[in-house]
Scaffold this active site. Structure first.
Site, PDB file in Angstrom:
ATOM      1  N   GLY A  51      59.891  29.647  22.776  1.00 28.01           N
ATOM      2  CA  GLY A  51      58.576  29.589  23.370  1.00 28.01           C
ATOM      3  C   GLY A  51      57.877  28.294  22.994  1.00 28.01           C
ATOM      4  N   CYS A  52      56.835  27.948  23.737  1.00 25.91           N
ATOM      5  CA  CYS A  52      56.132  26.688  23.478  1.00 25.91           C
ATOM      6  C   CYS A  52      55.393  26.732  22.144  1.00 25.91           C
ATOM      7  CB  CYS A  52      55.182  26.366  24.628  1.00 25.91           C
ATOM      8  SG  CYS A  52      54.067  27.716  25.099  1.00 25.91           S
ATOM      9  N   TYR A  53      54.577  27.767  21.922  1.00 29.13           N
ATOM     10  CA  TYR A  53      53.875  27.879  20.646  1.00 29.13           C
ATOM     11  C   TYR A  53      54.851  27.974  19.456  1.00 29.13           C
ATOM     12  CZ  TYR A  53      49.588  29.110  23.291  1.00 29.13           C
ATOM     13  OH  TYR A  53      48.506  29.130  24.143  1.00 29.13           O
TER      14      TYR A  53
END
Length: 310
Positions: free
Chosen positions: A116-118
């Site tokens: 995921g990005c986070y």
């Protein structure tokens, strides 16, 4: 011979970004499904089973369905960008710089779960400190972050850009995930090598692409003798020789008055910073990246490149 790549979900935000990165390449052949046929299960199944690598840009349940469509003896390799398999032991986690052996795990894997990005920012900051012994396993980690609104997909893009919509979002910046049960927390805990789930507070800003992830730390709660300099040294050693993930020199960090979340928009790299003062009680670790670059599509292409180099 060009490798056959099928992007299942190519008309979504992540899929379109991957396709644009591959459009001019001659070492890959893109297998495509018309947008009008994207729900044609028979056509999807045929393309999935015809590919060398299938990149799934789908919601969790649709990704699981796509994997189930693979014939029993098929050796199609998969890169999944959903959250469905990110903590599965049967899937390689697609963060190549996470540790020294991860790129090779991805290169040799059949099944790769794109991060995921986070979590890319959070794990990028946390994992080296866990590996070096500076960050205790039971430290109460907090992760605060802001993302460009494209991270919410086509619906949020429309909500942010079309003020005439009934569900339009007028806020310039808003928090969400207020129940503290965001879908990215399990992978932060697992791949950050943490005993407890981090307290994660995500937010969205009125800018299309970019991201800032912050992990604040209290030095007295870390391993004895840990300092601003030793934290920076651990991060620098961990990413030595890398060109996608880099660590800003302490002098550069000390010279900054602000960080722009959009600084790396359109790029597939990630830059890490260590902020604090000599002799201070706290440090603030910061990751800067594009939520659709190293945080999504750029990472998928990086993983595909590693798999094709096997």
């Amino acid at each position: 011979m060009a490798a056959k790549i099928f992007i299942d979900g190519e008309h979504g935000t992540t899929g379109l970004q991957i396709r644009s990165r591959l459009a001019e390449r001659r070492d890959v052949e893109l297998l495509s499904i018309p947008e009008a046929e994207r729900r044609n299960a028979a056509m999807r199944e045929d393309l999935l089973n015809s590919a060398d690598i299938a990149i799934l840009c789908l919601p969790d349940d649709a990704s699981k369905e796509a994997v189930s469509m693979l014939s029993a003896n098929n050796r199609v390799r998969i890169i999944d960008t959903s959250t469905a398999f990110r903590v599965s032991p049967d899937w390689a986690y697609g963060f190549a710089e996470m540790d020294k052996a991860q790129a090779e795990r991805i290169r040799s894997a059949r099944l790769v779960a794109n991060p995921g990005c986070y979590p890319t920012g959070a794990i990028g900051l946390i994992r080296p400190l866990r590996a070096s012994g500076l960050l205790p396993q039971d430290y109460p980690v907090s992760v605060n972050a802001v993302s460009g609104y494209t991270g919410g997909g086509k619906q949020m893009i429309a909500q942010m850009e079309d003020a005439s919509r009934e569900d339009a979002i007028s806020a310039n910046h808003f928090l969400y995930g207020l129940t503290l049960k965001h879908k990215h927390v399990p992978e932060m805990k697992a791949h950050g090598l943490l005993e407890h789930a981090p307290l994660f507070s995500p937010s969205v800003g009125r800018f299309p692409q970019g991201m800032i992830v912050q992990v604040p730390l209290t030095l007295a709660r870390l391993a004895p003798g840990t300092s601003l300099e030793s934290i920076h040294a651990a991060l620098t050693a961990h990413y030595a020789g890398q060109n996608i993930v880099t660590v800003a020199p302490l002098a550069e960090s000390a010279s900054l008055a602000r960080i722009d979340a959009e600084e790396l928009a359109g790029q597939d790299s990630m830059k890490l910073f260590v902020f604090g003062t000599d002799g201070g009680e706290h440090v603030n670790l910061v990751a800067l990246l594009d939520n659709l670059g190293k945080g999504a599509s750029g990472a998928a292409v990086q993983n595909m490149n590693l798999m094709l180099s096997a």
